[in-house]
Design a protein around this motif. Structure first.
Motif, PDB file in Angstrom:
ATOM      1  N   GLU A 183       0.830  -1.208   0.000  1.00 58.08           N
ATOM      2  CA  GLU A 183       0.000   0.000   0.000  1.00 58.08           C
ATOM      3  C   GLU A 183       0.865   1.259   0.000  1.00 58.08           C
ATOM      4  O   GLU A 183       0.545   2.250  -0.668  1.00 58.08           O
ATOM      5  CB  GLU A 183      -0.945  -0.013   1.204  1.00 58.08           C
ATOM      6  N   TYR A 238      -2.749  -7.242  -5.546  1.00 60.69           N
ATOM      7  CA  TYR A 238      -3.521  -6.253  -4.782  1.00 60.69           C
ATOM      8  C   TYR A 238      -2.824  -4.895  -4.802  1.00 60.69           C
ATOM      9  O   TYR A 238      -3.470  -3.850  -4.900  1.00 60.69           O
ATOM     10  CB  TYR A 238      -3.686  -6.733  -3.339  1.00 60.69           C
ATOM     11  N   TYR A 242      -4.470  -1.409  -5.779  1.00 57.08           N
ATOM     12  CA  TYR A 242      -4.455  -0.304  -4.813  1.00 57.08           C
ATOM     13  C   TYR A 242      -3.812   0.941  -5.429  1.00 57.08           C
ATOM     14  O   TYR A 242      -4.251   2.070  -5.174  1.00 57.08           O
ATOM     15  CB  TYR A 242      -3.688  -0.736  -3.561  1.00 57.08           C
TER      16      TYR A 242
END
Length: 252
Positions: A183, A238, A242
């Protein structure tokens, strides 16, 4: 190992209390050790302050390239060794790098191969099997491109070489740790794309993450790393998703 009197070892850190003491001990062969701390909140800075042979500077984190270039500007020796807090240099690699910099040649930058560990398990596939990174270079001939604010790209004025021995990379303690890193990197990459005027679309949200997963899990043999391989490949995908969600926020 005898000090070379020629190496500045550099680290940029944030909340690395778990690793910092072992990391510093691992590079005690360097003539000077400089750590740039981005105002850690977990006790990292306090631990560093107790180490009298380490120069510690607190500086706000802007991006990786900017922070690394600032660290380089603080070095006083001819050769610069960059290491992250979760990386370790083996004894064989120490001997090899010391031999290289004390040999008369025209190489000014060296790449290290890395062995990855996830939750203390060696990860052999998932795309990590070909990973190399610049970690040793001659001062004045190397800097990071500040238009690339994540996954830094070097600007090298001269020849480079890949060393034979591996560095160990204890990169992820858990799936949650890996997710938080993905992230963080994705947010920085989104900012980089935003500055270039890029805008996300359905292709970025669905096709690119799926492609990332399939390449790492199937074609780069991530499935051979078992449950950990599945987790890594899923979280890498992911991270792509993101990235574009963050870009969408910036673009709105």
């Amino acid at each position: 190992m005898k000090k070379s009197n020629n190496i500045s070892a550099l680290m940029i850190v944030f909340n690395e209390s778990k690793h910092i003491e072992d990391a510093i001990n691992n590079i005690d062969f360097a003539d000077e050790i400089i750590v740039i701390d981005s105002f850690s909140t977990d006790g990292t800075f306090e631990k560093l302050q107790k180490l009298k042979h380490v120069k510690v500077i607190q500086r706000e984190f802007k991006n990786f390239a900017d922070q690394r270039n600032f660290a380089i500007s603080q070095a006083t020796k001819d050769w610069i060794l960059f290491i992250d807090a979760d990386e370790r240099i083996t004894e064989k690699l120490k001997q090899e790098l010391n031999s290289e910099i004390n040999t008369s040649n025209d190489i000014i930058a060296y790449m290290f191969k890395r062995k990855y560990f996830f939750k203390q398990k060696r990860i052999r596939f998932c795309g990590f099997q070909t990973d190399t990174t610049y970690r040793l270079f001659k001062k004045g001939f190397f800097k990071y491109d500040e238009t690339k604010i994540v996954h830094e790209m070097p600007i090298i004025d001269g020849k480079s070489k890949i060393l034979k021995n591996d560095m160990l990379h204890y990169c992820f303690d858990s799936a949650a740790h890996y997710k938080s890193k993905m992230e963080h990197y994705a947010s920085l990459k989104a900012l980089e794309l935003f500055k270039k005027g890029k805008k996300p679309n359905a292709f970025h949200f669905y096709i690119r993450p799926l492609y990332k997963f399939l390449v790492n899990y199937i074609f780069r043999l991530g499935f051979l790393d078992g449950v950990e391989g599945l987790q890594i490949c899923y979280l890498s995908a992911y991270g792509v998703y993101y990235r574009y969600k963050e870009l969408e926020k910036l673009s709105s």
